[in-house]
Design a protein around this motif. Structure first.
Motif, mmCIF file in Angstrom:
data_model
loop_
_atom_site.group_PDB
_atom_site.id
_atom_site.type_symbol
_atom_site.label_atom_id
_atom_site.label_comp_id
_atom_site.label_asym_id
_atom_site.label_seq_id
_atom_site.Cartn_x
_atom_site.Cartn_y
_atom_site.Cartn_z
ATOM 1 N N ASP A 233 0.657 -1.115 0.038
ATOM 2 C CA ASP A 233 -0.170 0.088 -0.291
ATOM 3 C C ASP A 233 0.835 1.197 0.125
ATOM 4 O O ASP A 233 1.940 1.289 0.719
ATOM 5 C CB ASP A 233 -1.124 0.014 1.166
ATOM 6 C CG ASP A 233 -1.966 -1.195 1.154
ATOM 7 O OD1 ASP A 233 -2.393 -1.645 -0.047
ATOM 8 O OD2 ASP A 233 -2.129 -1.592 2.150
ATOM 9 N N CYS A 234 0.529 2.166 -0.901
ATOM 10 C CA CYS A 234 1.391 3.254 -0.948
ATOM 11 C C CYS A 234 0.590 4.638 -1.347
ATOM 12 O O CYS A 234 0.806 5.584 -0.606
ATOM 13 C CB CYS A 234 2.382 3.178 -2.047
ATOM 14 S SG CYS A 234 3.410 4.630 -2.589
ATOM 15 N N THR B 88 4.089 12.285 -9.019
ATOM 16 C CA THR B 88 5.501 11.936 -8.946
ATOM 17 C C THR B 88 5.904 11.197 -7.934
ATOM 18 O O THR B 88 5.469 11.350 -6.818
ATOM 19 C CB THR B 88 6.429 13.056 -8.677
ATOM 20 O OG1 THR B 88 6.207 13.971 -10.123
ATOM 21 C CG2 THR B 88 7.851 13.157 -8.964
ATOM 22 N N VAL B 89 6.654 9.953 -8.136
ATOM 23 C CA VAL B 89 7.195 9.177 -6.847
ATOM 24 C C VAL B 89 8.457 8.759 -7.065
ATOM 25 O O VAL B 89 9.051 8.348 -8.171
ATOM 26 C CB VAL B 89 6.168 7.685 -7.022
ATOM 27 C CG1 VAL B 89 6.537 6.793 -5.690
ATOM 28 C CG2 VAL B 89 4.762 7.985 -6.618
ATOM 29 N N THR B 90 9.210 8.771 -5.895
ATOM 30 C CA THR B 90 10.564 8.264 -5.944
ATOM 31 C C THR B 90 10.780 6.786 -5.436
ATOM 32 O O THR B 90 10.460 6.633 -4.077
ATOM 33 C CB THR B 90 11.459 9.146 -5.339
ATOM 34 O OG1 THR B 90 11.559 10.340 -5.948
ATOM 35 C CG2 THR B 90 13.017 8.705 -5.134
ATOM 36 N N LEU B 91 10.974 5.650 -6.175
ATOM 37 C CA LEU B 91 11.017 4.399 -5.753
ATOM 38 C C LEU B 91 12.535 4.117 -5.538
ATOM 39 O O LEU B 91 13.300 4.323 -6.516
ATOM 40 C CB LEU B 91 10.543 3.385 -6.697
ATOM 41 C CG LEU B 91 8.935 3.433 -6.788
ATOM 42 C CD1 LEU B 91 8.641 2.286 -7.976
ATOM 43 C CD2 LEU B 91 8.413 3.260 -5.359
ATOM 44 N N ALA B 92 12.789 3.452 -4.593
ATOM 45 C CA ALA B 92 14.369 2.830 -4.384
ATOM 46 C C ALA B 92 14.089 1.372 -3.975
ATOM 47 O O ALA B 92 13.191 0.919 -3.035
ATOM 48 C CB ALA B 92 14.817 3.579 -3.003
ATOM 49 N N VAL C 179 12.119 -2.306 -0.346
ATOM 50 C CA VAL C 179 11.661 -1.308 -1.096
ATOM 51 C C VAL C 179 11.350 -0.178 -0.433
ATOM 52 O O VAL C 179 10.568 -0.174 0.543
ATOM 53 C CB VAL C 179 10.483 -1.978 -1.671
ATOM 54 C CG1 VAL C 179 9.731 -1.042 -2.776
ATOM 55 C CG2 VAL C 179 10.987 -3.135 -2.384
ATOM 56 N N LYS C 180 11.586 1.219 -0.993
ATOM 57 C CA LYS C 180 11.133 2.427 -0.314
ATOM 58 C C LYS C 180 10.025 3.312 -1.439
ATOM 59 O O LYS C 180 10.704 3.148 -2.706
ATOM 60 C CB LYS C 180 12.112 3.310 0.094
ATOM 61 C CG LYS C 180 12.897 2.489 1.376
ATOM 62 C CD LYS C 180 13.895 3.806 1.669
ATOM 63 C CE LYS C 180 14.707 2.981 2.857
ATOM 64 N NZ LYS C 180 15.958 3.911 3.495
ATOM 65 N N ALA C 181 9.550 4.303 -1.012
ATOM 66 C CA ALA C 181 8.671 5.085 -1.731
ATOM 67 C C ALA C 181 8.737 6.429 -1.132
ATOM 68 O O ALA C 181 8.206 6.472 -0.201
ATOM 69 C CB ALA C 181 7.363 4.633 -2.105
ATOM 70 N N ASP C 182 9.276 7.266 -1.693
ATOM 71 C CA ASP C 182 9.337 8.657 -1.176
ATOM 72 C C ASP C 182 10.165 8.668 0.114
ATOM 73 O O ASP C 182 9.535 9.430 1.211
ATOM 74 C CB ASP C 182 8.395 9.570 -1.220
ATOM 75 C CG ASP C 182 7.549 9.622 -2.805
ATOM 76 O OD1 ASP C 182 8.508 9.902 -3.506
ATOM 77 O OD2 ASP C 182 6.285 9.620 -2.685
#
Length: 568
Positions: free
Chosen positions: A148-149, A154-158, A168-171
């Motif tokens: 869930d995100c 605009t999203v920064t995924l890592a 996994v990271k988002a923003d």
């Protein structure tokens, strides 16, 4: 863990590295113009839905064939790493947006794609982050996990590879982890970018505005530039011996762009042993014309650049075929619209490559496998499976050749067919077809004899083949061996000697008959041979080509070389 991340750039440079412990900007520091399905401008990539699929021989199915970036450098690291991507225009019910990291590049066969280990991470249309992992054991991902995100815009995924875990990271927010089955065990990763159309058939795609790689442990990251396309030459190769023949004669093979850019030994043999290449897949409609009115020539252009760099001719394959068609090409019921589709495709594709290719397979495999077609007035032509015949009858062949000649007047134009090396109604019908085409003034220059010898029953005496080549000579038509391979059965004694004799026998006929202009095999190494058994996963490689899976020459290679040495 050793990691290699390949990113696209131009095909210049040889093994140059850029060191340093700082982050590597993989987007702005490199050329992504060769990435299919993308448009690069001002350091930003727009990723469009490509709808690339591979259909089976019976035109069923539609295995996804998303593009990846082959023509570029790769990144090395001896430890853990993080890849960070800033993606704009994602979510909001506009389709899914994906970044894919390939541990091993897929192998593309004629009508099948072998998936190898890879990781795909992206934002779905409903704002979730999805991670999928392929383990190289099947078409479908072995693992798929949603987080869930509420991501959109605009999203920064890592994604971090830490030991045996992906984080996994988002923003900057930790979403979770996924077990790593060893996706990057061989230390290689190539980048792919994908856009799904979504429920509203969105076509504008999303934008990649940043792509960063950072070491988490170990030595610094190093960027290795794309390999040189030009390969070293020697005096005792197939192409060198062919050049000594007293008339123009080419020895060729079918090549695939994936191993060409990722396997240095394959690339070296391809560039040094052959004077002509046939694109194995990249010129087929479902690869370069996946959507109506939308073309992407970048994989095909790559093969043309390789040929030019190594002074090789291109025998382009193929403009009109009943197979390897995108689904949309079969949707029209109006015969006139089908005709316009065929003519537009020929004009656009042959026009794009005008002056860059020497020869075209204009029409591929028009002869029928149905016995009834040889007795019911079809004159042996394939009817029900071919949208072109269904719309235009035999005239589609005339129209195709005339359109190809208009688009590229200097190219030699061939009809390519299998099973016509043997005596029988298939050959008789093809010969009669060529006579009719010549009588109608159709600009056909030659016929390709595929010479696929899949079983012992497919093997034809060289003198039978010779008689057909001579028959064409009387019509003023050239001949060539276009796709030869000789799979060896498990119960065949001394099968490799048989394989060598079969290949060399057909080559000798070509060398001795003045209207036979070239000899080509369908691939050259069993490592990537299309006769692999694809009913199991991963495929079991066959024994059908002059080099084995370790790229060692077999007796077939030695026999071919000797036949060329003995030529006039």
């Amino acid at each position: 863990m050793l990691l290699v991340m390949a990113v696209a750039a131009g095909c210049t440079g040889q093994g140059e590295s850029i060191g340093g412990r700082s982050d590597e900007d993989l987007l702005r520091n490199h050329n992504w113009t060769q990435m299919p399905g993308t448009t690069a401008q001002n350091g930003i990539l727009r990723v469009s839905a490509s709808d690339r699929h591979i259909v089976e021989q019976d035109s069923s199915g539609g295995q996804p064939n998303p593009p990846l970036n082959l023509a570029g450098p790769h990144l090395r690291s001896d430890g853990d790493f993080t890849v960070t991507a800033r993606m704009s225009g994602v979510g909001d019910d506009d389709g899914d947006s994906w970044l894919r990291l390939y541990g091993r590049v897929p192998v593309i066969y004629d009508e099948w794609r072998q998936e190898r280990p890879s990781l795909r991470v992206g934002v779905t249309a409903d704002g979730r982050v999805r991670v999928q992992i392929w383990d190289g054991e099947g078409d479908e991902p072995a693992t798929s996990k949603d987080f869930d995100c509420g991501c959109s815009g605009t999203v920064t995924l890592a994604v971090s590879s830490i030991g045996d875990t992906f984080r996994v990271k988002a923003d900057g927010r930790q979403l979770g982890t996924v077990q790593d089955p060893g996706v990057f065990a061989e230390g290689t990763v190539w980048f792919g970018l994908e856009a799904d159309a979504g429920e509203n058939e969105r076509r504008e795609g999303w934008r990649l505005t940043q792509l960063i790689a950072r070491p988490e442990s170990g030595d610094s990251l190093r960027v290795i530039k794309a390999p040189q396309l030009r390969q070293a030459q020697s005096d005792d190769t197939l192409r060198a011996r062919a050049a000594d023949v007293e008339r123009p004669f080419d020895v060729g093979t079918a090549l695939a762009e994936n191993p060409l850019l990722t396997d240095s030994r394959y690339r070296a043999l391809a560039g040094s042993q052959f004077s002509m290449l046939t694109p194995e897949n990249a010129f087929k409609p479902q690869f370069l014309h996946p959507r109506r009115g939308v073309y992407d020539f970048r994989d095909a252009d790559l093969l043309v650049r390789f040929a030019r760099a190594n002074d090789m001719k291109v025998h382009a394959h193929t403009l009109v075929w009943h197979e390897a068609l995108p689904n949309w090409m079969r949707e029209d019921d109006d015969p006139e619209e089908v005709r316009r589709t065929m003519l537009r495709h020929i004009a656009t594709v042959a026009g794009h490559f005008k002056g860059k290719v020497a020869e075209w397979d204009v029409v591929n495999e028009p002869m029928s496998d149905d016995e009834k077609s040889y007795t019911n007035g079809n004159l042996g032509l394939r009817s029900e499976q071919s949208p072109w015949y269904e719309a235009m009858g035999e005239e589609y062949i005339d129209e195709a050749f005339r359109a190809a000649h208009r688009a590229d007047p200097k190219a030699e134009l061939f009809l390519n067919e299998y099973g016509v090396e043997e005596e029988g109604e298939r050959w008789d019908a093809l010969y009669d077809l060529i006579k009719r085409l010549k009588e109608r003034g159709v600009p056909i220059d030659g016929v390709g004899f595929q010479n696929h010898e899949y079983t012992p029953g497919d093997r034809t005496a060289p003198e039978t083949f010779r008689s057909h080549v001579q028959d064409l000579a009387e019509l003023g038509v050239q001949a060539r061996v276009s796709e030869m391979d000789v799979p060896i059965g498990e119960d065949e004694e001394d099968g490799r000697e048989t394989q060598a004799v079969e290949m060399a026998g057909k080559l000798r006929v070509c060398l001795e008959e003045p209207n036979c202009t070239s000899f080509s095999t369908w691939g050259f190494t069993d490592r990537y041979g299309s006769t692999s058994d694809t009913k199991i996963y991963p495929p079991r490689t066959a024994d059908s080509l002059p080099w084995d899976t370790d790229l060692r020459p077999k007796r077939a290679y030695e026999h071919l070389l000797e036949a060329l040495r003995a030529a006039p």
